[in-house]
Design a protein around this motif. Structure first.
Motif, PDB file in Angstrom:
ATOM      1  N   UNK A 268       0.819  -1.374   0.542  1.00 14.02           N
ATOM      2  CA  UNK A 268       0.310  -0.097   0.075  1.00 14.02           C
ATOM      3  C   UNK A 268       0.887   1.190  -0.101  1.00 14.02           C
ATOM      4  N   UNK A 269       1.372   1.763  -1.509  1.00 15.09           N
ATOM      5  CA  UNK A 269       2.157   3.004  -1.257  1.00 15.09           C
ATOM      6  C   UNK A 269       1.210   4.464  -0.982  1.00 15.09           C
ATOM      7  N   UNK A 270      -0.025   4.508  -1.262  1.00 14.71           N
ATOM      8  CA  UNK A 270      -1.308   5.831  -1.370  1.00 14.71           C
ATOM      9  C   UNK A 270      -2.027   5.248  -0.290  1.00 14.71           C
ATOM     10  N   UNK A 271      -1.528   6.025   1.164  1.00 14.27           N
ATOM     11  CA  UNK A 271      -1.856   5.620   2.403  1.00 14.27           C
ATOM     12  C   UNK A 271      -3.563   6.079   2.571  1.00 14.27           C
ATOM     13  N   UNK A 272      -4.232   6.410   1.842  1.00 13.64           N
ATOM     14  CA  UNK A 272      -5.612   7.667   1.547  1.00 13.64           C
ATOM     15  C   UNK A 272      -6.327   5.771   0.785  1.00 13.64           C
ATOM     16  N   UNK A 273      -5.541   5.266   0.690  1.00 13.46           N
ATOM     17  CA  UNK A 273      -6.261   4.213  -0.565  1.00 13.46           C
ATOM     18  C   UNK A 273      -6.754   2.744  -0.141  1.00 13.46           C
ATOM     19  N   UNK A 274      -5.573   2.532   1.235  1.00 16.76           N
ATOM     20  CA  UNK A 274      -5.850   1.189   2.231  1.00 16.76           C
ATOM     21  C   UNK A 274      -8.146   0.781   1.734  1.00 16.76           C
ATOM     22  N   UNK A 275      -7.911   0.110   1.280  1.00 13.82           N
ATOM     23  CA  UNK A 275      -9.478  -0.563   1.499  1.00 13.82           C
ATOM     24  C   UNK A 275      -9.729  -1.911   2.805  1.00 13.82           C
ATOM     25  N   UNK A 276     -10.037  -0.856   3.755  1.00  7.78           N
ATOM     26  CA  UNK A 276      -9.891  -1.517   5.692  1.00  7.78           C
ATOM     27  C   UNK A 276     -10.279  -2.747   5.320  1.00  7.78           C
ATOM     28  N   UNK A 277     -12.335  -2.642   4.087  1.00  7.16           N
ATOM     29  CA  UNK A 277     -12.637  -3.638   4.441  1.00  7.16           C
ATOM     30  C   UNK A 277     -12.662  -4.422   3.420  1.00  7.16           C
ATOM     31  N   UNK A 278     -11.763  -4.369   2.538  1.00 10.30           N
ATOM     32  CA  UNK A 278     -11.405  -5.601   1.459  1.00 10.30           C
ATOM     33  C   UNK A 278     -10.261  -6.698   3.013  1.00 10.30           C
ATOM     34  N   UNK A 279      -9.854  -6.179   3.208  1.00  5.50           N
ATOM     35  CA  UNK A 279      -8.845  -6.485   4.906  1.00  5.50           C
ATOM     36  C   UNK A 279      -9.507  -7.094   5.411  1.00  5.50           C
ATOM     37  N   UNK A 280     -10.481  -6.565   5.940  1.00  4.52           N
ATOM     38  CA  UNK A 280     -11.209  -7.122   6.814  1.00  4.52           C
ATOM     39  C   UNK A 280     -11.805  -8.320   5.998  1.00  4.52           C
TER      40      UNK A 280
END
Length: 159
Positions: free
Chosen positions: A123-135
C-alpha cells in the motif's frame, strides 16, 4: 565499509507501533485493529521477523514453521517499509482462488492499481487502503484450513 547500527528491534506489537512516525503509526494501528477484529479464532498476534505477526501458535501447531521450527507458523505480517505499508498474507500465496478473489475485489473497490507480489500487498497510498476488503480477507481462512493447506504443500514438496 558498511557497519550495521545496533538498533534494538521492538519486542511487542505496541513497541513496534510506538517506534513508527505518527502518520505511519495511525495507519498501522487501524490495520492492526481490522486484522484483530476479523481474524478467525486460533491465530495469535506477536512480533514475527521484526514485524507485527499473526501466527498459528505452537500450542495449535507444535511443528512450527519448517524454515525455523522454533518460530510459530506465520500467516499474516504487517510492516511499515520505506516506501509503503506491507501486508504479507500467506493465504493469498497458498490459495490461488483467494488471490484471484482479492485482485478482482481490489480492482472493483480501489482506484489505484494493485501492487502485489506472491504474498505481499504493498500500500503506497495510505488514503487508498481498503480496510473493509482487508477485513474480508482476514475472515476467509480458518486456522484449520491454513494448517491443512500448509501440511499438504509441505508433504507434496518432500515427494
Amino acid at each position: 565499509m558498511h557497519t550495521e547500527l545496533n538498533v534494538e528491534k521492538p519486542a511487542t506489537p505496541q513497541a513496534y507501533l510506538d517506534s513508527l512516525p505518527a502518520e505511519r503509526k495511525a495507519v498501522l494501528e487501524k490495520l492492526r485493529s481490522v486484522i484483530l477484529e476479523n481474524l478467525p479464532d486460533g491465530f495469535e498476534e506477536t512480533i514475527s521477523y521484526g514485524m507485527l505477526g499473526y501466527v498459528v501458535p505452537h500450542k495449535l501447531y507444535p511443528a512450527g514453521y519448517h524454515v525455523n521450527p522454533k518460530e510459530p507458523l506465520p500467516f499474516i505480517s504487517l510492516a511499515s517499509q520505506k516506501n509503503y505499508i506491507a501486508l504479507y498474507h500467506m493465504g493469498i500465496y497458498a490459495f490461488p482462488e483467494l488471490q484471484a478473489w482479492f485482485a478482482a475485489e481490489y480492482a472493483a473497490r480501489v482506484k489505484s492499481k494493485l501492487d502485489m507480489g506472491k504474498s505481499c500487498i504493498r500500500f503506497k497510498k495510505m488514503d487508498d487502503i481498503p480496510y473493509e476488503l482487508v477485513a474480508e480477507l482476514c475472515r476467509k481462512i480458518t486456522v484449520e484450513d491454513y494448517i491443512s493447506k500448509y501440511e499438504d504443500h509441505e508433504v507434496s514438496k518432500s515427494k
